[in-house]
Enzyme design. Sequence first.
Site, PDB file in Angstrom:
ATOM      1  N   SER A   1       7.796  -7.134 -12.452  1.00 34.65           N
ATOM      2  CA  SER A   1       8.091  -6.752 -11.075  1.00 34.65           C
ATOM      3  C   SER A   1       6.819  -6.571 -10.252  1.00 34.65           C
ATOM      4  CB  SER A   1       8.908  -5.459 -11.035  1.00 34.65           C
ATOM      5  OG  SER A   1       8.123  -4.349 -11.414  1.00 34.65           O
TER       6      SER A   1
ATOM      7  N   ALA B   1      -3.148  -7.318  -6.827  1.00 36.62           N
ATOM      8  CA  ALA B   1      -4.387  -7.366  -6.033  1.00 36.62           C
ATOM      9  C   ALA B   1      -4.713  -6.030  -5.396  1.00 36.62           C
ATOM     10  CB  ALA B   1      -4.273  -8.440  -4.948  1.00 36.62           C
TER      11      ALA B   1
ATOM     12  N   PRO C   1       1.697 -10.873  -7.207  1.00 38.24           N
ATOM     13  CA  PRO C   1       0.277 -11.020  -6.861  1.00 38.24           C
ATOM     14  C   PRO C   1      -0.212  -9.935  -5.912  1.00 38.24           C
ATOM     15  CG  PRO C   1       1.408 -13.132  -6.703  1.00 38.24           C
ATOM     16  CD  PRO C   1       2.465 -12.103  -6.920  1.00 38.24           C
TER      17      PRO C   1
ATOM     18  N   THR D   1       0.924  -6.802  -5.537  1.00 34.92           N
ATOM     19  CA  THR D   1       0.782  -5.533  -6.264  1.00 34.92           C
ATOM     20  C   THR D   1      -0.463  -5.543  -7.127  1.00 34.92           C
ATOM     21  OG1 THR D   1       3.178  -5.195  -6.306  1.00 34.92           O
ATOM     22  CG2 THR D   1       1.875  -3.993  -7.933  1.00 34.92           C
TER      23      THR D   1
ATOM     24  N   CYS E   1       4.877   2.182  -3.682  1.00 32.48           N
ATOM     25  CA  CYS E   1       6.154   2.398  -4.374  1.00 32.48           C
ATOM     26  C   CYS E   1       6.124   3.705  -5.159  1.00 32.48           C
ATOM     27  CB  CYS E   1       6.469   1.224  -5.289  1.00 32.48           C
ATOM     28  SG  CYS E   1       5.254   0.898  -6.592  1.00 32.48           S
TER      29      CYS E   1
ATOM     30  N   SER F   1       6.853 -13.573   3.108  1.00 33.73           N
ATOM     31  CA  SER F   1       8.108 -14.160   2.619  1.00 33.73           C
ATOM     32  C   SER F   1       8.201 -14.132   1.101  1.00 33.73           C
ATOM     33  CB  SER F   1       8.227 -15.602   3.122  1.00 33.73           C
ATOM     34  OG  SER F   1       7.122 -16.392   2.692  1.00 33.73           O
ATOM     35  N   GLY F   2       7.469 -13.205   0.475  1.00 31.73           N
ATOM     36  CA  GLY F   2       7.538 -13.048  -0.974  1.00 31.73           C
ATOM     37  C   GLY F   2       8.715 -12.187  -1.379  1.00 31.73           C
ATOM     38  N   ASN F   3       8.651 -11.613  -2.578  1.00 30.49           N
ATOM     39  CA  ASN F   3       9.761 -10.828  -3.111  1.00 30.49           C
ATOM     40  C   ASN F   3      10.155  -9.655  -2.226  1.00 30.49           C
ATOM     41  OD1 ASN F   3      10.094 -12.436  -5.374  1.00 30.49           O
ATOM     42  ND2 ASN F   3       8.790 -11.173  -6.681  1.00 30.49           N
ATOM     43  N   ILE F   4       9.147  -8.873  -1.799  1.00 34.09           N
ATOM     44  CA  ILE F   4       9.440  -7.677  -1.011  1.00 34.09           C
ATOM     45  C   ILE F   4      10.015  -8.060   0.347  1.00 34.09           C
ATOM     46  CG2 ILE F   4       8.425  -5.679   0.142  1.00 34.09           C
ATOM     47  CD1 ILE F   4       6.529  -5.362  -2.163  1.00 34.09           C
TER      48      ILE F   4
END
Length: 315
Positions: A163, A170, A166, A168, A132, A14-17
């Site tokens: 952008s 990690a 965490p 990305t 990405c 449920s993060g940004n992505i």
Amino acid sequence: MKNDNRIPVAIIGSGNIGTDLMIKVIRAAKHLAMGAMVGIDPASDGLARAKRLGVTATHEGVEGLVKLPNFKDIRIAFDATSAGAHAHHNEVLQRHGVQVIDLTPAAIGPYVIPVVNLDAHLDSANINMVTCGGQATIPMVRAVSRVAKVHYGEIVASIASKSAGPGTRANIDEFTETTAKAIVTVGGAARGKAIIILNPAEPPLIMRDTVYCLAEAGADEAAISASILDMVAKVASYVPGYRLKQEVQFDRIAADKPINVPGLGRLHGLKVTIFLEVEGAAHYLPSYAGNLDIMTSAALATAEQLAVTKLAVAA
């Protein structure tokens, strides 16, 4: 959920992505419907937003997803968490026959770039969306390799530090390793290398990618340029902010002045340099976060095609 023929999907993370992907499914999907949003932080903005939008949500992770009354209807699940967590999520979902689209660099399933090789993997239980940088640049390597042999492909992905969340950060090592492998297996280069740069500039910069290919000496520049332009248009059909930053550049490396390519030795040929820019659609994330937008856009395009296949079988 509406009573229609769309395929219900779950988003784990449920993060940004994950949140951006949820909004894309709700706003743009033709054959998909939101079935559940899954997180582990009950206070996350993504879960709160899902509830406001009328989407079933759980903060109990994949175990909570399985317990939901509507889980039996979910046939596709996106994993937008981390490479480390994905193995467990995939194991649970596979037991229930749910097809998984992996947005982490875990690489359990085959690497998939929608415009390059999705048709070959529609039946795969787990589909890996590479990274990405991979989604942005591997189509360009493939555009070159489909008209000329590519000895070496190298990509440099530069993204705004803001952008890079965490997950990305990690997965930096996984990013470079996964992308480099996909440059070979999907892009068609004999050898690949990937570099990621987190740019702290203010205001944040839009995602920029540079692709270098060393093609065979007799490669046709006009044919390569045409292939690249064709591929850019295909990617832009589902990532509207994807574009060439300037014309493709060519440099001939003479046989008597070869360059050293680690792992391959001294080579000559045609050096192809491609400059790209990826602007986000700003559905949930800022427009500079093209690195995240291209992942969610590619994942959505993949799921849409999977849904078409499932609906055709059901019919």
